[in-house]
Design an enzyme around this catalytic site. Sequence first.
Site, mmCIF file in Angstrom:
data_model
loop_
_atom_site.group_PDB
_atom_site.id
_atom_site.type_symbol
_atom_site.label_atom_id
_atom_site.label_comp_id
_atom_site.label_asym_id
_atom_site.label_seq_id
_atom_site.Cartn_x
_atom_site.Cartn_y
_atom_site.Cartn_z
ATOM 1 N N GLY A 13 -6.611 8.469 6.128
ATOM 2 C CA GLY A 13 -5.262 7.890 6.198
ATOM 3 C C GLY A 13 -4.416 9.303 5.719
ATOM 4 N N ALA A 15 -3.097 10.755 3.425
ATOM 5 C CA ALA A 15 -3.534 11.782 2.320
ATOM 6 C C ALA A 15 -4.700 12.654 2.546
ATOM 7 C CB ALA A 15 -3.610 10.885 1.173
ATOM 8 N N GLU A 111 16.681 1.357 0.535
ATOM 9 C CA GLU A 111 16.026 0.373 0.277
ATOM 10 C C GLU A 111 16.265 -0.009 -1.252
ATOM 11 O OE1 GLU A 111 11.876 1.214 1.351
ATOM 12 O OE2 GLU A 111 12.401 1.786 3.645
ATOM 13 N N ASP A 205 -13.881 0.075 -3.295
ATOM 14 C CA ASP A 205 -15.001 0.787 -3.630
ATOM 15 C C ASP A 205 -15.153 1.837 -4.583
ATOM 16 O OD1 ASP A 205 -15.721 -1.422 -1.946
ATOM 17 O OD2 ASP A 205 -16.528 0.034 -0.461
ATOM 18 N N HIS A 226 4.440 -7.339 -2.749
ATOM 19 C CA HIS A 226 5.536 -6.866 -2.030
ATOM 20 C C HIS A 226 6.564 -8.321 -1.881
ATOM 21 C CE1 HIS A 226 8.323 -6.030 1.397
ATOM 22 N NE2 HIS A 226 8.026 -4.662 1.045
ATOM 23 N N ARG A 267 11.091 -4.248 -6.368
ATOM 24 C CA ARG A 267 10.054 -5.306 -5.851
ATOM 25 C C ARG A 267 9.724 -6.443 -6.720
ATOM 26 N NH1 ARG A 267 6.476 -1.095 -1.974
ATOM 27 N NH2 ARG A 267 8.250 -1.077 -0.520
ATOM 28 N N HIS A 328 0.447 -6.051 -2.215
ATOM 29 C CA HIS A 328 0.756 -4.933 -1.393
ATOM 30 C C HIS A 328 0.213 -3.570 -1.623
ATOM 31 C CE1 HIS A 328 3.351 -2.943 1.465
ATOM 32 N NE2 HIS A 328 4.022 -2.108 0.567
ATOM 33 N N ARG A 363 5.913 0.436 -8.214
ATOM 34 C CA ARG A 363 6.388 1.484 -7.094
ATOM 35 C C ARG A 363 7.818 1.469 -6.490
ATOM 36 N NH1 ARG A 363 5.907 2.230 -1.970
ATOM 37 N NH2 ARG A 363 4.466 0.309 -1.459
#
Length: 432
Positions: A13, A15, A111, A205, A226, A267, A328, A363
Amino acid sequence: MNGKTDIIVVGTGAAGLFYALNIPQNKEILMITKTAVDESDSYLAQGGICVLRDEDDYDSFFEDTLKAGHYENDRASVDVMIRSSPEIITDLIGYGVEFEKKNGELAYTREGAHSRARILYHEDLTGKEITSKLLAQVKKRPNITIIENMAMVDLICQDNCCSGVVASDGTGAIHLYRSDYVVLATGGLGGLFHSSTNLAHLTGDAIAIALKRQIELENISYIQIHPTTLYSQKPGRRFLISESVRGEGAVLYNRKMQRFVDELLPRDLLTKAIHEQMEQDESDFVWLSMQDMGSDVITHRFPNIFKHCLEEGYDITRECIPVTPAQHYFMGGIKVDLDSRTSMSHLYAIGEISCNRVHGANRLASNSLLESLVFAKRAALDTHDHYEITEAFQPTLDLDNFKDLEQLRADYKKIILDEIERSKVIERIDKA
């Protein structure tokens, strides 16, 4: 034994890719990923990436992040993230990432829980834009090798020092990869839940392995819901209706088509309000209306959402869509410091699987990509600055433990869910 490399990165991904790009090319890097290289939640991020616009924005950005996180954030982590954000955006643009512009200048959107527009975006596919451009750069690097369909099942470690990864390929064969350093960038754990915006193979995992190897965890019961995903009775991943939609003016209605909430609440608070409204309405969803934006704005600003909803039978330029909350994001994870070091030597964790407490208990929208990239780069710089070759040793691994991978995955799932429940109990006691 499959030989030794300098650094192993588990996950491809944003990161993991950004970490690899910030390591000098004289180091050999092996990246392994559980499925295909482009099947990460980073690709799914719609809204955007936060950035400190100017010095006058610092205090409100800091306060917005803390307020959304119920002031459980680590203030040093938040400061590092915010202060590093302009540099990260410069890096991304240098790698070819294209953000929306107006009159030649970067455009910003707002947002939920943001007091100011400070979010850069690319249509409603910001995650795909960033991650695909990073992947393209990684593929140009001769020192980086990527192996797909290779799932980590354990770590090679001794005396609290990590020196490699145990992984299984698509056939179930076990591979041992040795290295001087291992970087966990394995993403979230939405695959453990019935209703989630995450890809199904992201099952956390690394959390089970960390518990097995006595690596410190933190806040693993902090799991974000979310508030707005497209309601569907079909099985599988839930389609996210971006926070940016509400930031641009979309409104929520109850069963009687009455507006019932401030759509820009954090959220967790908005999710609570939606759940309460659904209970009052005796419904599995509430209505989201975008029509007042106008069809031109909708199709230009949110083309992916428009297309997907149309495929599901909803024309968002003309009608409301049903939305419902779903799992989410994971704010907890493997405990790390400001350089993404874990409690085990030579082991880093970055991205959603790590916990530097920057997000606190909830978050703030569009801080995820930023946090992942900031602390991935810090991890890479720390690796370079303190690089040490691990001593060779024969790992004491019983390969019979990996013969039944299906049972192992079931065991890992139970370990994680049990630990989340245990963590919730401790949290309730601490707050009593």
